[in-house]
Design a protein around this motif. Structure first.
Motif, PDB file in Angstrom:
ATOM      1  N   GLN A  51      -0.552  13.567   5.928  1.00 18.37           N
ATOM      2  CA  GLN A  51       0.565  13.245   5.033  1.00 18.37           C
ATOM      3  C   GLN A  51       0.772  14.387   4.043  1.00 18.37           C
ATOM      4  O   GLN A  51      -0.145  14.777   3.326  1.00 18.37           O
ATOM      5  CB  GLN A  51       0.311  11.949   4.270  1.00 18.37           C
ATOM      6  CG  GLN A  51       1.546  11.537   3.459  1.00 18.37           C
ATOM      7  CD  GLN A  51       1.403  10.192   2.779  1.00 18.37           C
ATOM      8  OE1 GLN A  51       0.320   9.848   2.295  1.00 18.37           O
ATOM      9  NE2 GLN A  51       2.481   9.440   2.732  1.00 18.37           N
ATOM     10  N   GLU A  65      -2.957  15.422   3.297  1.00 11.89           N
ATOM     11  CA  GLU A  65      -4.171  14.595   3.329  1.00 11.89           C
ATOM     12  C   GLU A  65      -4.404  14.137   4.762  1.00 11.89           C
ATOM     13  O   GLU A  65      -3.483  13.651   5.427  1.00 11.89           O
ATOM     14  CB  GLU A  65      -4.035  13.368   2.411  1.00 11.89           C
ATOM     15  CG  GLU A  65      -5.292  12.476   2.473  1.00 11.89           C
ATOM     16  CD  GLU A  65      -5.256  11.277   1.521  1.00 11.89           C
ATOM     17  OE1 GLU A  65      -4.216  11.059   0.864  1.00 11.89           O
ATOM     18  OE2 GLU A  65      -6.279  10.563   1.441  1.00 11.89           O
ATOM     19  N   ARG A  69      -6.918   7.626  12.278  1.00 14.19           N
ATOM     20  CA  ARG A  69      -6.490   6.443  13.019  1.00 14.19           C
ATOM     21  C   ARG A  69      -7.372   6.331  14.257  1.00 14.19           C
ATOM     22  O   ARG A  69      -7.862   7.338  14.749  1.00 14.19           O
ATOM     23  CB  ARG A  69      -5.021   6.561  13.490  1.00 14.19           C
ATOM     24  CG  ARG A  69      -4.009   6.052  12.464  1.00 14.19           C
ATOM     25  CD  ARG A  69      -3.608   7.154  11.516  1.00 14.19           C
ATOM     26  NE  ARG A  69      -2.652   6.706  10.495  1.00 14.19           N
ATOM     27  CZ  ARG A  69      -3.001   6.395   9.244  1.00 14.19           C
ATOM     28  NH1 ARG A  69      -4.255   6.429   8.851  1.00 14.19           N
ATOM     29  NH2 ARG A  69      -2.091   6.031   8.367  1.00 14.19           N
ATOM     30  N   ASN A 123     -10.930  12.500   3.040  1.00 13.97           N
ATOM     31  CA  ASN A 123     -11.586  11.394   2.323  1.00 13.97           C
ATOM     32  C   ASN A 123     -13.070  11.310   2.667  1.00 13.97           C
ATOM     33  O   ASN A 123     -13.449  11.381   3.832  1.00 13.97           O
ATOM     34  CB  ASN A 123     -10.910  10.064   2.687  1.00 13.97           C
ATOM     35  CG  ASN A 123      -9.510   9.985   2.139  1.00 13.97           C
ATOM     36  OD1 ASN A 123      -9.296   9.749   0.957  1.00 13.97           O
ATOM     37  ND2 ASN A 123      -8.525  10.222   3.011  1.00 13.97           N
ATOM     38  N   ASP A 185      -9.809  10.063  -6.159  1.00 15.13           N
ATOM     39  CA  ASP A 185      -8.794   9.272  -5.468  1.00 15.13           C
ATOM     40  C   ASP A 185      -8.626   7.915  -6.166  1.00 15.13           C
ATOM     41  O   ASP A 185      -9.575   7.394  -6.758  1.00 15.13           O
ATOM     42  CB  ASP A 185      -9.262   9.063  -4.023  1.00 15.13           C
ATOM     43  CG  ASP A 185      -8.135   8.764  -3.055  1.00 15.13           C
ATOM     44  OD1 ASP A 185      -6.984   8.600  -3.497  1.00 15.13           O
ATOM     45  OD2 ASP A 185      -8.421   8.694  -1.845  1.00 15.13           O
ATOM     46  N   GLN A 209      -1.773   4.366  -6.342  1.00 17.81           N
ATOM     47  CA  GLN A 209      -0.500   3.791  -5.923  1.00 17.81           C
ATOM     48  C   GLN A 209      -0.073   2.580  -6.754  1.00 17.81           C
ATOM     49  O   GLN A 209       1.111   2.372  -6.986  1.00 17.81           O
ATOM     50  CB  GLN A 209      -0.712   3.355  -4.474  1.00 17.81           C
ATOM     51  CG  GLN A 209       0.493   3.052  -3.677  1.00 17.81           C
ATOM     52  CD  GLN A 209       0.096   2.929  -2.194  1.00 17.81           C
ATOM     53  OE1 GLN A 209      -0.612   3.789  -1.675  1.00 17.81           O
ATOM     54  NE2 GLN A 209       0.521   1.888  -1.553  1.00 17.81           N
ATOM     55  N   GLU A 245       7.532   6.266  -3.301  1.00 19.46           N
ATOM     56  CA  GLU A 245       8.422   5.747  -2.258  1.00 19.46           C
ATOM     57  C   GLU A 245       9.899   5.948  -2.563  1.00 19.46           C
ATOM     58  O   GLU A 245      10.740   5.752  -1.684  1.00 19.46           O
ATOM     59  CB  GLU A 245       8.145   4.254  -2.019  1.00 19.46           C
ATOM     60  CG  GLU A 245       6.756   3.988  -1.434  1.00 19.46           C
ATOM     61  CD  GLU A 245       6.516   2.538  -1.071  1.00 19.46           C
ATOM     62  OE1 GLU A 245       7.360   1.682  -1.397  1.00 19.46           O
ATOM     63  OE2 GLU A 245       5.463   2.263  -0.458  1.00 19.46           O
ATOM     64  N   TYR A 264       5.833   7.900   1.053  1.00 21.18           N
ATOM     65  CA  TYR A 264       6.823   7.706   2.104  1.00 21.18           C
ATOM     66  C   TYR A 264       8.152   8.366   1.751  1.00 21.18           C
ATOM     67  O   TYR A 264       8.941   8.679   2.641  1.00 21.18           O
ATOM     68  CB  TYR A 264       7.033   6.204   2.365  1.00 21.18           C
ATOM     69  CG  TYR A 264       5.821   5.471   2.898  1.00 21.18           C
ATOM     70  CD1 TYR A 264       4.705   6.171   3.389  1.00 21.18           C
ATOM     71  CD2 TYR A 264       5.794   4.074   2.922  1.00 21.18           C
ATOM     72  CE1 TYR A 264       3.603   5.481   3.876  1.00 21.18           C
ATOM     73  CE2 TYR A 264       4.690   3.386   3.420  1.00 21.18           C
ATOM     74  CZ  TYR A 264       3.599   4.091   3.890  1.00 21.18           C
ATOM     75  OH  TYR A 264       2.512   3.405   4.376  1.00 21.18           O
TER      76      TYR A 264
HETATM   77  P1  C2E Z   1      -6.245   6.634   0.494  1.00 20.44           P
HETATM   78  O1  C2E Z   1      -7.122   7.825   0.623  1.00 20.44           O
HETATM   79  O2  C2E Z   1      -5.949   6.154  -0.880  1.00 20.44           O
HETATM   80  O3  C2E Z   1      -4.925   7.015   1.303  1.00 20.44           O
HETATM   81  C1  C2E Z   1      -3.642   6.601   0.931  1.00 20.44           C
HETATM   82  C2  C2E Z   1      -3.136   5.466   1.797  1.00 20.44           C
HETATM   83  O4  C2E Z   1      -1.818   5.109   1.351  1.00 20.44           O
HETATM   84  C3  C2E Z   1      -2.974   5.811   3.287  1.00 20.44           C
HETATM   85  O5  C2E Z   1      -3.237   4.636   4.029  1.00 20.44           O
HETATM   86  C4  C2E Z   1      -1.504   6.165   3.378  1.00 20.44           C
HETATM   87  O6  C2E Z   1      -0.974   6.030   4.681  1.00 20.44           O
HETATM   88  C5  C2E Z   1      -0.894   5.183   2.424  1.00 20.44           C
HETATM   89  N1  C2E Z   1       0.381   5.635   1.865  1.00 20.44           N
HETATM   90  C6  C2E Z   1       0.823   6.906   1.721  1.00 20.44           C
HETATM   91  N2  C2E Z   1       2.045   6.949   1.148  1.00 20.44           N
HETATM   92  C7  C2E Z   1       2.401   5.670   0.931  1.00 20.44           C
HETATM   93  C8  C2E Z   1       3.581   5.059   0.348  1.00 20.44           C
HETATM   94  O7  C2E Z   1       4.528   5.709  -0.074  1.00 20.44           O
HETATM   95  N3  C2E Z   1       3.573   3.701   0.277  1.00 20.44           N
HETATM   96  C9  C2E Z   1       2.532   2.947   0.734  1.00 20.44           C
HETATM   97  N4  C2E Z   1       2.637   1.617   0.636  1.00 20.44           N
HETATM   98  N5  C2E Z   1       1.424   3.488   1.280  1.00 20.44           N
HETATM   99  C10 C2E Z   1       1.346   4.826   1.375  1.00 20.44           C
HETATM  100  P2  C2E Z   1      -4.136   4.649   5.345  1.00 20.44           P
HETATM  101  O8  C2E Z   1      -3.851   5.892   6.146  1.00 20.44           O
HETATM  102  O9  C2E Z   1      -4.032   3.318   6.005  1.00 20.44           O
HETATM  103  O10 C2E Z   1      -5.602   4.823   4.756  1.00 20.44           O
HETATM  104  C11 C2E Z   1      -6.187   3.834   3.951  1.00 20.44           C
HETATM  105  C12 C2E Z   1      -7.486   4.283   3.370  1.00 20.44           C
HETATM  106  O11 C2E Z   1      -8.460   4.532   4.381  1.00 20.44           O
HETATM  107  C13 C2E Z   1      -7.392   5.613   2.610  1.00 20.44           C
HETATM  108  O12 C2E Z   1      -6.879   5.382   1.317  1.00 20.44           O
HETATM  109  C14 C2E Z   1      -8.841   6.063   2.620  1.00 20.44           C
HETATM  110  O13 C2E Z   1      -9.561   5.430   1.577  1.00 20.44           O
HETATM  111  C15 C2E Z   1      -9.345   5.522   3.948  1.00 20.44           C
HETATM  112  N6  C2E Z   1      -9.405   6.628   4.939  1.00 20.44           N
HETATM  113  C16 C2E Z   1      -8.406   7.171   5.674  1.00 20.44           C
HETATM  114  N7  C2E Z   1      -8.874   8.166   6.473  1.00 20.44           N
HETATM  115  C17 C2E Z   1     -10.208   8.262   6.210  1.00 20.44           C
HETATM  116  C18 C2E Z   1     -11.269   9.109   6.714  1.00 20.44           C
HETATM  117  O14 C2E Z   1     -11.081  10.014   7.547  1.00 20.44           O
HETATM  118  N8  C2E Z   1     -12.528   8.897   6.205  1.00 20.44           N
HETATM  119  C19 C2E Z   1     -12.779   7.929   5.252  1.00 20.44           C
HETATM  120  N9  C2E Z   1     -14.038   7.784   4.815  1.00 20.44           N
HETATM  121  N10 C2E Z   1     -11.802   7.125   4.777  1.00 20.44           N
HETATM  122  C20 C2E Z   1     -10.531   7.283   5.243  1.00 20.44           C
END
Ligand code: C2E
Ligand code: MG
Ligand code: MG
Ligand code: MG
Length: 297
Positions: A51, A65, A69, A123, A185, A209, A245, A264
């Protein structure tokens, strides 16, 4: 306990728990198999989406970032919310992080070699920040990719840091000593103190957020965001807002002097094949705007 008519309810409840346990057991075995590097061809089931992070004033892309998935053979593309807890709970985080960090750093190194460097944020989970494999992994990845450490940022939450505040601080210093960035974060939602922040060698504060989404409609949230941006700047940290957003939110962030935003509004997380054309289009747009801006003056 032998209440009349209660038996059926209890056994149905039991069987639902049994099924949830069985599903979780299956999922953990599938995760183990998908992460098993020793197998001849495990098939690449973990996919990184990226992103963009955007400069609030110029709208230039400053970094991305990495968000993992899981392309599950039967269930389709799963978001981290559906499997990260299991990875953490069953001790598979070293394997997952090695893949994500390795691939993300290799991608950042390609951009660096192409002369279009972008920061790469990855992350780091609670268990892995203080895990003995983190620093060796970081060193291996930096050495094998020749990535400028300043282009790499590790994202940790306050909750992760405070899970073991002393060792969290040690890990943060070891990361900083390598010239790698450190982002706090989801800032503002955890339990870290300002005293702790004072000791922490962070480079970035990432506003959660939940603050960003209420910024326009709630004056008290706006006050907190304004103060946090000011705090970041006074401490020499970059401020970035997550979950942006809409244009109204971006406008307020600009007024408050926030450095960067992610959300987004600019782009959802994208696989690399979709990110590359998006980056080219964004650069072309900014170049045109630059030319127009120059000819207008
Ligand atoms: P995070 O690091 O706080 O990542 C931000 C999350 O917000 C991401 O969800 C992203 O897709 C979402 N997001 C971005 N922009 C917007 C927006 O405008 N509106 C809304 N509603 N959401 C937005 P995602 O990809 O589902 O990831 C969720 C969490 O999973 C991440 O939160 C992070 O804590 C964890 N994560 C993701 N990838 C990894 C990884 O490779 N390793 C680890 N340990 N954790 C991960
Ligand atoms: Mg993050
Ligand atoms: Mg976040
Ligand atoms: Mg968040």
């Amino acid at each position: 306990l032998a209440k009349s008519g209660g038996g059926g309810g209890v056994s149905r409840y039991d069987s639902e728990i049994d099924r949830a346990d069985r599903d979780r057991g299956t999922r953990v075995e599938e995760l183990r198999a998908a992460l098993d590097l020793g197998r001849p061809d495990p098939g690449e089931q973990f996919v990184i989406y990226y992103q963009p992070q955007v400069d609030v004033r110029s709208l230039a892309v400053t970094g991305v970032e990495a968000l993992v998935r899981w392309q599950h053979p039967g269930l389709g593309l799963l978001a981290p919310g559906e499997f990260i807890d299991l990875v953490e709970k069953y001790g598979l985080m070293p394997e997952l992080t090695a893949r994500v960090l390795g691939e993300a750093a290799a991608q950042a190194a390609r951009w660096q070699a192409d002369g279009v460097p972008l920061r790469m944020s990855v992350n780091i989970s609670t268990s892995f920040l203080t895990h003995p494999e983190l620093l060796p992994l970081l060193d291996t990845v930096l050495a094998s990719t020749a990535l400028d450490p300043a282009l790499l940022v590790l994202e940790v939450t306050e909750t992760t840091l405070m899970a073991d505040a002393v060792r969290g601080l040690e890990a943060a210093h070891a990361i900083a000593a390598r010239g790698v960035g450190l982002s706090i974060d989801d800032y503002g939602t955890g339990y870290s103190s300002l005293a702790y922040l004072n000791d922490l060698p962070a480079t970035e504060l990432k506003l959660d957020q939940s603050f960003v989404s209420r910024l326009v409609v709630d004056d008290r949230t706006a006050a907190i965001v304004a103060a946090t941006i000011e705090l970041a700047h006074r401490l020499g940290l970059r401020s970035i807002a997550e979950g942006v957003e809409d244009d109204a939110t971006l406008a307020v962030l600009e007024t408050l002097g926030c450095d960067e935003c992610q959300g987004y509004l600019h782009s959802r997380p994208r696989p690399i094949a979709s990110l590359e054309p998006w980056l080219r289009a964004r650069r072309a747009l900014l170049a045109r705007r630059g030319v127009l801006g120059a000819s207008a003056t």
